[in-house]
Each structure stands twice: as C-alpha cells, then as structure tokens.
Write an enzyme that holds these catalytic residues in place. Structure first.
Site, PDB file in Angstrom:
ATOM      1  N   ASP A  15      -4.408   5.001  -1.629  1.00  0.00           N
ATOM      2  CA  ASP A  15      -3.989   3.930  -0.893  1.00  0.00           C
ATOM      3  C   ASP A  15      -3.798   4.211   0.500  1.00  0.00           C
ATOM      4  OD1 ASP A  15      -3.409   2.467  -3.414  1.00  0.00           O
ATOM      5  OD2 ASP A  15      -1.445   3.670  -3.652  1.00  0.00           O
ATOM      6  N   HIS A  17       2.293  11.032  -4.582  1.00  0.00           N
ATOM      7  CA  HIS A  17       1.908  10.241  -5.952  1.00  0.00           C
ATOM      8  C   HIS A  17       2.773  10.663  -7.160  1.00  0.00           C
ATOM      9  CE1 HIS A  17      -0.668   8.224  -9.233  1.00  0.00           C
ATOM     10  NE2 HIS A  17      -0.878   7.666  -8.176  1.00  0.00           N
TER      11      HIS A  17
END
Length: 430
Positions: free
Chosen positions: A365, A307
């Site tokens: 996600d 991320h």
C-alpha cells in the site's frame, strides 16, 4: 504412520482427542468441528487469528518468510512473466493457460466488457458527489437484476458465465463510477485493446480527442492488478465466502466484498498512506513526524508499514517499488514532492532500530498509492481499483466454496457476556 492428534484437557478432568490435519505447506490445523458436541464448549478467537475457516487450493501466504503464492506460483514470477488475464485464468482454473487457452479466455473477457445500456441510467440515481465506492457497491449488487439468466449457483456453467461477466464488466463499471463522479461522459470499451489499456482509456479518454494508452503505464496498472488479485482469507474474501454460504447470487456476494474492502483498515490503506504523506507535507518534516510515531502518547500511526500477515517483508512491496520507479521515470516525476517524501520516510524506517526491531517494513500500500496518483487516478478511486483487481480472487474463492462438499452456511459462535435471564415488568413498575 499413525494419524496425528491433539489432546484437549477440560476443566472437569476429561480429555478429548481431535485429529490434526496437514496441508501441502504451512502450519497444521486441529479439526475441532466436534468440540461442541463432545464438550458443550466453543473456542474463543476474536478476529479468527488462529482459525482456519476453510480448506483452499488457491493462495498461500507465509507471513514470516514473506511468501505469496497463487496456485503454487511465486507472486514475483507471475508479476514478471504474466499479464493480469493470465493470472485470472490461473486463479480460476488452477493452471496457467496455454497460448490457445489464453487467446480464448481473453476473447471472452474482452467481448463481454460492455454493460447493459440501462445500467448507464442507473448511475443517475446517485448524487454526483457520492463516493465512487458507494456507487460500486450499489451498481455491482444490482447486476443480478440485469443478468438474471445465469444465477443458478449449483450449475457450473452458470457460475462460469457469472465469473466472466464480473471480470469483464468491473473495469467498465469502475471507470463509469469515476466519469459520473467528475461529470464527464461515459467512454465505452473497445475490443482491440488489452484489459488494462481498455480500463485506462475508459478512465481518461474524452470524446473531444483521441487517447493512446502509454504501454509503460498500462503495464504498471496491470502489475497493480496482479499484486492485488487475491490474498487468501482476508476480511473481504471471508465476507464473500460468508455471503455465498447462504446461497446468495455471485453479484450480491461480490458487492458484499466491495463493501468490506471499503474499510480504511483493509482496502483503504493505500489512500491512508497518501493522506499521511500529504499531512507530513515536506521532506524536512519527516524527522519530526517519526518522533511523533515513536511517541505512543501522540497517537500518530505510520501508515503503509507493517502488515497483519507479513511479519517480515511484504513480497508485493518490492515489486510495487520497482513499478513506482518505472512510472515516475516514464513521466519525469522523480522530483515529485510526495515521492521524494516517501523515499525519505522509507529510508529512515528501514534504518531506524525502532522500526527494524518491530519489522515495520513498507507494504504494498505504501507504493501503490503513489503509483496510482502518478497514473492520474484520484485518491477517491484507489479502493475501487483494488476492488476491480480483487474481483477475480473473490470469484475463485466463491466458486471453490460452492464446489466444496463440506461447505455449510457460516455461523460463528460467541461468548455471551450480557444480562442473564430476567422478567419483563409492566411499564408502570420499571
């Protein structure tokens, strides 16, 4: 105690002092607002990686420690003890609601979930096969044409009315975008259902039979909403703030946020994860895929890991993983091909030194796409669901900006590297 300051040495030998500002928690910032006036120079920071564009009291992220706080509350506690509308109240008002405050808030939201009847016909202006996000951008942006009675952004009551309307109507509009896309009749909202249950019914019910929401699945969807409600000054939130800084109405600002969220590097990441799993196809091919990822010449990316902000574990990922197991257990899908593939991929990535050394841990996600697929939400709707959840964060950030006495219209500067001044020649001499 003396105020902290930072000293900048310029190429001409001059030095300038700038105040250092401290937040409640997190890194200090150097206040360089006077830099251009004092030196004639700007800073250069592509992507704003080292720039604080505003001060905020809403959300805090510590990417190194894997911490996400809404108004000071850890995301783990909110996801465990609160429902989505409680989190909405918190983001908008700064504190968790009492029972009466929650009841009043829920009543207002639930009883404003219908949309103007002419909006139903507005959908017919889109092709049936249009991407639902394209439809969402258009319909949400058009809301100001239907609800123009409360668009004075300097009026706190008007801002509150618009906030309620957006939070209440986004599930209805999102479900309508899906129904229109698949050619089914719109399902109107019901006031006796919870926010998330109502959304599931509007998505999946048909007039030919009754639809009873499954509470396990409703709770899973509610958790998805909570985990995506806000995430500090990300690309779409910054877009909402930038649009709002010009004085644009809140519906236009949220529409701009949805457009930004549509990008595959932002809201489309969970869709990309599922596409990656489909591309791998089978557990037996995971090893081969991992080799391609490690070989940079192949240009193969491991989607859903790592991320930009979290340099350690994404705190939302663990919660989403738990939810994933709950949903698959409830639906008897633990033998689901993609879920087994995802677990195999996760195991290798968490144990392989290549990924561990680079701190490429699964992010939210990676799991949310699998959960939404299990819930029956098609891939094309993943980012729409994300937009629905993030709307409350966008509104809270927009309201905070409008109320900030220091806010100004956004105007980033640039480092110009084009042609220097030159004269236009007549066309015959060019």
């Amino acid at each position: 105690m003396a105020d902290k300051k930072a000293t900048l040495s310029l190429p001409d030998g001059k030095t300038l002092d700038f105040p250092v500002m401290s937040g409640t928690i997190g890194p200090d910032v150097v206040d360089i607002r006077t830099l251009y006036g004092k030196s004639g120079m700007f800073t250069y920071d592509p992507g704003f990686l080292s720039t604080a564009s505003c001060n905020s009291t809403i959300t805090y992220i510590d990417g190194d420690a894997g911490v996400l706080l809404y108004r000071g509350y850890p995301i783990e506690q909110l996801a465990q003890h609160c429902d989505f509308l409680e989190v909405c109240y918190l983001l908008l008002n700064g504190e968790l609601p009492t029972q009466k405050q929650k009841d009043d808030f829920v009543h207002i939201v639930i009883h404003h979930s219908m949309v103007h009847e002419q909006i139903n016909r507005f959908f017919t202006g889109f092709r049936r096969d249009a991407h639902p996000m394209a439809t969402m951008v258009g319909v949400v942006g058009a809301l100001s044409a239907f609800y123009h009675d409360a668009l004075d952004i300097n009026n706190p009551e008007h801002r509150s009315i618009s906030a309620f309307r957006l939070i209440a109507k986004l599930p209805t509009i999102t479900a309508m975008a899906y129904k229109y896309n698949v050619g089914q009749p719109f399902i109107y909202p019901r006031n006796d259902l919870s926010y998330s249950a109502n959304f599931m019914r509007m998505m999946f019910a048909v007039p030919a039979e009754d639809y009873k929401p499954n509470e396990v699945l409703v709770r899973a969807l509610d958790r998805i909403f909570i985990l995506h409600a806000d995430h500090e000054q990300n690309a779409s939130t910054s877009t909402v703030r930038l649009a709002g800084s010009s004085g644009a109405n809140p519906f236009a600002c949220i529409s701009a946020g949805i457009a930004c969220l549509w990008g595959p590097a932002h809201g489309g990441a969970n869709e990309a994860c599922l596409e990656m799993l489909e591309e791998i196809g089978d557990v037996s091919k995971v090893g081969e895929f991992i080799k391609k990822v490690k070989n940079k010449d192949k240009g193969v990316r491991l989607m859903g890991f790592g991320h930009r902000v979290y340099k350690n574990h994404d705190p939302r990922a663990k919660l989403m993983r738990e939810t994933c197991h709950e949903v698959l257990n409830e639906l008897g899908l633990h033998d689901d091909r993609l879920f087994k593939l995802a677990i195999a991929l996760e195991k290798i990535a968490l144990e392989d030194e290549y990924f561990v050394s680079r701190k490429l841990y699964p992010n939210v996600d990676f799991y949310s796409g699998i959960v939404q697929r299990a819930l029956g939400i098609p891939v094309s709707m993943f980012t729409c669901v994300f937009a629905l959840a993030r709307t409350v964060g966008w509104i809270a950030q927009w309201q905070e900006m409008i109320s900030d006495p220091e806010y100004k219209i956004g105007r980033p500067r640039q480092l110009y590297k084009g042609a220097a001044r030159r004269e236009v020649k007549p066309i015959r001499e060019r």
